[in-house]
Motif scaffolding. Structure first.
Motif, PDB file in Angstrom:
ATOM      1  N   PHE A 263       0.816  -1.207   0.000  1.00 13.19           N
ATOM      2  CA  PHE A 263       0.000   0.000   0.000  1.00 13.19           C
ATOM      3  C   PHE A 263       0.856   1.266   0.000  1.00 13.19           C
ATOM      4  O   PHE A 263       0.361   2.358   0.264  1.00 13.19           O
ATOM      5  CB  PHE A 263      -0.923   0.003   1.229  1.00 13.19           C
ATOM      6  N   ALA A 264       2.131   1.115  -0.322  1.00 13.43           N
ATOM      7  CA  ALA A 264       3.067   2.238  -0.228  1.00 13.43           C
ATOM      8  C   ALA A 264       2.969   3.192  -1.405  1.00 13.43           C
ATOM      9  O   ALA A 264       3.463   4.319  -1.341  1.00 13.43           O
ATOM     10  CB  ALA A 264       4.498   1.721  -0.099  1.00 13.43           C
ATOM     11  N   GLY A 265       2.348   2.783  -2.522  1.00 18.66           N
ATOM     12  CA  GLY A 265       2.268   3.655  -3.696  1.00 18.66           C
ATOM     13  C   GLY A 265       3.653   4.006  -4.193  1.00 18.66           C
ATOM     14  O   GLY A 265       4.495   3.126  -4.387  1.00 18.66           O
ATOM     15  N   ASP A 266       3.910   5.307  -4.378  1.00 14.93           N
ATOM     16  CA  ASP A 266       5.231   5.728  -4.836  1.00 14.93           C
ATOM     17  C   ASP A 266       6.150   6.077  -3.672  1.00 14.93           C
ATOM     18  O   ASP A 266       7.217   6.656  -3.865  1.00 14.93           O
ATOM     19  CB  ASP A 266       5.124   6.915  -5.792  1.00 14.93           C
ATOM     20  N   GLY A 267       5.755   5.715  -2.444  1.00 17.44           N
ATOM     21  CA  GLY A 267       6.611   5.918  -1.285  1.00 17.44           C
ATOM     22  C   GLY A 267       7.655   4.818  -1.166  1.00 17.44           C
ATOM     23  O   GLY A 267       7.640   3.826  -1.903  1.00 17.44           O
ATOM     24  N   THR A 268       8.578   4.974  -0.206  1.00 19.65           N
ATOM     25  CA  THR A 268       9.639   3.989   0.012  1.00 19.65           C
ATOM     26  C   THR A 268       9.504   3.422   1.420  1.00 19.65           C
ATOM     27  O   THR A 268       9.165   4.127   2.371  1.00 19.65           O
ATOM     28  CB  THR A 268      11.030   4.628  -0.149  1.00 19.65           C
ATOM     29  N   VAL A 269       9.792   2.124   1.542  1.00 18.99           N
ATOM     30  CA  VAL A 269       9.653   1.407   2.801  1.00 18.99           C
ATOM     31  C   VAL A 269      11.003   0.792   3.166  1.00 18.99           C
ATOM     32  O   VAL A 269      11.638   0.141   2.337  1.00 18.99           O
ATOM     33  CB  VAL A 269       8.580   0.300   2.707  1.00 18.99           C
ATOM     34  N   GLU A 270      11.418   0.983   4.419  1.00 20.10           N
ATOM     35  CA  GLU A 270      12.676   0.413   4.919  1.00 20.10           C
ATOM     36  C   GLU A 270      12.378  -0.395   6.179  1.00 20.10           C
ATOM     37  O   GLU A 270      11.815   0.118   7.144  1.00 20.10           O
ATOM     38  CB  GLU A 270      13.682   1.519   5.235  1.00 20.10           C
ATOM     39  N   GLU A 271      12.757  -1.657   6.185  1.00 18.66           N
ATOM     40  CA  GLU A 271      12.495  -2.520   7.329  1.00 18.66           C
ATOM     41  C   GLU A 271      13.405  -2.136   8.497  1.00 18.66           C
ATOM     42  O   GLU A 271      14.622  -2.003   8.348  1.00 18.66           O
ATOM     43  CB  GLU A 271      12.725  -3.977   6.959  1.00 18.66           C
ATOM     44  N   LEU A 272      12.834  -1.995   9.705  1.00 20.76           N
ATOM     45  CA  LEU A 272      13.589  -1.667  10.914  1.00 20.76           C
ATOM     46  C   LEU A 272      13.572  -2.808  11.927  1.00 20.76           C
ATOM     47  O   LEU A 272      14.244  -2.739  12.949  1.00 20.76           O
ATOM     48  CB  LEU A 272      13.022  -0.407  11.576  1.00 20.76           C
ATOM     49  N   GLY A 273      12.805  -3.814  11.655  1.00 16.80           N
ATOM     50  CA  GLY A 273      12.663  -4.939  12.563  1.00 16.80           C
ATOM     51  C   GLY A 273      11.429  -5.728  12.195  1.00 16.80           C
ATOM     52  O   GLY A 273      10.738  -5.423  11.212  1.00 16.80           O
ATOM     53  N   PRO A 274      11.096  -6.744  12.985  1.00 13.91           N
ATOM     54  CA  PRO A 274       9.942  -7.582  12.632  1.00 13.91           C
ATOM     55  C   PRO A 274       8.610  -6.844  12.689  1.00 13.91           C
ATOM     56  O   PRO A 274       7.667  -7.228  11.996  1.00 13.91           O
ATOM     57  CB  PRO A 274      10.001  -8.711  13.674  1.00 13.91           C
ATOM     58  N   ASP A 275       8.536  -5.777  13.502  1.00 13.31           N
ATOM     59  CA  ASP A 275       7.244  -5.088  13.663  1.00 13.31           C
ATOM     60  C   ASP A 275       7.341  -3.578  13.450  1.00 13.31           C
ATOM     61  O   ASP A 275       6.446  -2.839  13.875  1.00 13.31           O
ATOM     62  CB  ASP A 275       6.684  -5.350  15.070  1.00 13.31           C
ATOM     63  N   ARG A 276       8.407  -3.091  12.823  1.00 15.05           N
ATOM     64  CA  ARG A 276       8.557  -1.662  12.604  1.00 15.05           C
ATOM     65  C   ARG A 276       9.203  -1.413  11.252  1.00 15.05           C
ATOM     66  O   ARG A 276      10.010  -2.213  10.771  1.00 15.05           O
ATOM     67  CB  ARG A 276       9.417  -1.018  13.699  1.00 15.05           C
ATOM     68  N   CYS A 277       8.846  -0.282  10.616  1.00 19.07           N
ATOM     69  CA  CYS A 277       9.459   0.082   9.336  1.00 19.07           C
ATOM     70  C   CYS A 277       9.456   1.587   9.182  1.00 19.07           C
ATOM     71  O   CYS A 277       8.628   2.294   9.784  1.00 19.07           O
ATOM     72  CB  CYS A 277       8.747  -0.584   8.153  1.00 19.07           C
ATOM     73  N   ARG A 278      10.395   2.083   8.406  1.00 19.01           N
ATOM     74  CA  ARG A 278      10.456   3.506   8.079  1.00 19.01           C
ATOM     75  C   ARG A 278       9.749   3.709   6.732  1.00 19.01           C
ATOM     76  O   ARG A 278      10.014   2.973   5.770  1.00 19.01           O
ATOM     77  CB  ARG A 278      11.905   3.963   7.995  1.00 19.01           C
ATOM     78  N   TYR A 279       8.889   4.712   6.679  1.00 19.55           N
ATOM     79  CA  TYR A 279       8.098   4.954   5.465  1.00 19.55           C
ATOM     80  C   TYR A 279       8.201   6.421   5.076  1.00 19.55           C
ATOM     81  O   TYR A 279       7.917   7.310   5.884  1.00 19.55           O
ATOM     82  CB  TYR A 279       6.632   4.577   5.717  1.00 19.55           C
ATOM     83  N   GLU A 280       8.646   6.672   3.853  1.00 17.09           N
ATOM     84  CA  GLU A 280       8.716   8.035   3.327  1.00 17.09           C
ATOM     85  C   GLU A 280       7.707   8.162   2.190  1.00 17.09           C
ATOM     86  O   GLU A 280       7.671   7.341   1.274  1.00 17.09           O
ATOM     87  CB  GLU A 280      10.117   8.357   2.810  1.00 17.09           C
ATOM     88  N   SER A 281       6.896   9.214   2.250  1.00 15.59           N
ATOM     89  CA  SER A 281       5.854   9.396   1.250  1.00 15.59           C
ATOM     90  C   SER A 281       5.600  10.885   1.049  1.00 15.59           C
ATOM     91  O   SER A 281       6.097  11.729   1.797  1.00 15.59           O
ATOM     92  CB  SER A 281       4.569   8.691   1.684  1.00 15.59           C
ATOM     93  N   GLY A 282       4.831  11.201   0.011  1.00 14.58           N
ATOM     94  CA  GLY A 282       4.538  12.596  -0.298  1.00 14.58           C
ATOM     95  C   GLY A 282       3.079  12.811  -0.626  1.00 14.58           C
ATOM     96  O   GLY A 282       2.320  11.870  -0.893  1.00 14.58           O
ATOM     97  N   SER A 283       2.668  14.073  -0.626  1.00 16.25           N
ATOM     98  CA  SER A 283       1.306  14.438  -0.990  1.00 16.25           C
ATOM     99  C   SER A 283       1.294  15.907  -1.386  1.00 16.25           C
ATOM    100  O   SER A 283       2.319  16.593  -1.320  1.00 16.25           O
ATOM    101  CB  SER A 283       0.348  14.193   0.177  1.00 16.25           C
ATOM    102  N   TRP A 284       0.126  16.390  -1.765  1.00 16.41           N
ATOM    103  CA  TRP A 284       0.010  17.772  -2.233  1.00 16.41           C
ATOM    104  C   TRP A 284      -0.043  18.774  -1.087  1.00 16.41           C
ATOM    105  O   TRP A 284       0.154  19.960  -1.266  1.00 16.41           O
ATOM    106  CB  TRP A 284      -1.221  17.921  -3.123  1.00 16.41           C
ATOM    107  N   SER A 285      -0.311  18.291   0.153  1.00 18.02           N
ATOM    108  CA  SER A 285      -0.293  19.170   1.323  1.00 18.02           C
ATOM    109  C   SER A 285       0.098  18.344   2.537  1.00 18.02           C
ATOM    110  O   SER A 285      -0.030  17.115   2.543  1.00 18.02           O
ATOM    111  CB  SER A 285      -1.656  19.830   1.551  1.00 18.02           C
ATOM    112  N   TRP A 286       0.559  19.016   3.610  1.00 19.63           N
ATOM    113  CA  TRP A 286       0.961  18.314   4.827  1.00 19.63           C
ATOM    114  C   TRP A 286      -0.235  17.660   5.494  1.00 19.63           C
ATOM    115  O   TRP A 286      -0.140  16.534   6.004  1.00 19.63           O
ATOM    116  CB  TRP A 286       1.654  19.278   5.789  1.00 19.63           C
TER     117      TRP A 286
END
Length: 325
Positions: A263-286
């Motif tokens: 469900f990340a779309g054009d975002g990026t996902v980085e695994e941090l452990g079995p139950d946590r991840c870093r997710y970077e994404s964008g949109s047209w407004s905050w």
């Protein structure tokens, strides 16, 4: 085109549209007698079309696939549909680009000049899917008028049905230098330099009503972003120039990376452990970005920037108010 030929073309178009046609229904649609329908069916059979009579109370007809390719007949709307389908396939990135272009060239060569001119008039670019929304398309006449003005490099005047119009007051016609006709997810757009706004604009083609005659010829301007796809994609994202989201933030989601990636779309996902991840994404407004992150239904830690944390605060206040009402 004679009356008989025109009628045969209409009959063939109806037979191609559905599997079975009762004879009386065909006669009613074509405004002819059932006897004339039978004669026209015989004429099409002589031309090579395999048309089988069907049994039933009223009797009917079915167009079957034949062993040989009979003469191809296209009405005006079919020509537009064919041009759109083949040109879209030529830019689909599915490995059929060259074949689609050769097919378009082959079909063009066997068309009468009148239909060939209509096909040649329609040129456009396809924006990758996933942007915009499907709506009722513009009419073929509008698409041809816009594409013709683009190719001729002539100033275009048109009425524009903008939803921001107040009180139904008529607006003066827009005057633009049309650059390119594009399509994305079933919606058509005209990219043009607005002579009154002195800036680039993207107009929805289904809201355009062209006026004639067109204006003087112009020298094309350089489109920001390097390509029409990048420019329009940037506008879809709310960015003024570059094809990037104007608001990009990073969070830590208390979810496995495998649960977020689909469900990340054009975002990026980085695994941090079995139950946590870093997710970077964008949109047209905050605020829109913060709201979209809530769809994961998990604990969220904001990494940055501060504007994203502030947006979560605004949403929290709004949701609290909504919950207490």
């Amino acid at each position: 085109m004679t009356t008989t030929t025109s009628r045969l073309l209409s009959l063939l178009s109806l037979l191609q549209a559905r599997r079975d046609w009762p004879g009386p229904v065909l006669a009613e649609r074509l405004e002819i007698s059932h006897r004339t329908v039978r004669r026209d069916v015989d004429r099409l059979r002589e031309m090579g079309y395999s048309i089988r009579a069907t049994m039933g109370p009223d009797g009917g007809y079915r167009l079957d696939a034949g062993a040989e390719l009979p003469p191809l007949l296209f009405d005006d709307d079919q020509v537009i549909a064919l041009a759109i389908a083949l040109q879209s396939a030529a830019s689909a990135g599915a490995g059929v680009e060259e074949a689609a272009l050769r097919a378009l060239t082959t079909v063009r060569q066997v068309m009468p000049s009148r239909l060939r001119h209509r096909l040649d008039a329609l040129r456009f670019s396809t924006i990758p899917a996933g942007q915009g929304a499907s709506v009722d398309p513009a009419t073929p006449e509008v698409l041809i008028a816009l594409s013709t003005a683009v190719r001729a490099r002539e100033v275009l005047r048109f009425e524009y049905a903008s939803p921001s119009a107040v009180g139904g007051k008529p607006r003066p016609p827009r005057r633009v230098e049309p650059h390119r006709l594009v399509t994305s997810n079933g919606r058509w757009y005209l990219v043009a330099w607005d002579l009154d706004k002195d800036d680039w604009r993207v107009f929805r083609a289904d809201r355009v009503t062209p006026r004639t005659p067109t204006g003087p010829r112009f020298t094309p301007r350089e489109l920001p972003g390097g390509s029409v796809r990048d420019f329009v994609s940037a506008r879809f994202k709310g960015s003024g120039r570059a094809d990037v989201w104007p608001c990009v933030g990073t969070v830590v989601l208390h979810l496995p990376a495998a649960a977020v990636t689909p469900f990340a779309g054009d975002g990026t996902v980085e695994e941090l452990g079995p139950d946590r991840c870093r997710y970077e994404s964008g949109s047209w407004s905050w605020t829109a970005l913060a709201a979209s992150l809530g769809r994961f239904d998990a604990e969220i830690e904001v990494v940055g920037p501060p504007e994203l944390s502030e947006a979560f605060g605004r949403l929290a206040e709004r949701y609290a108010t909504a919950a207490s009402s």
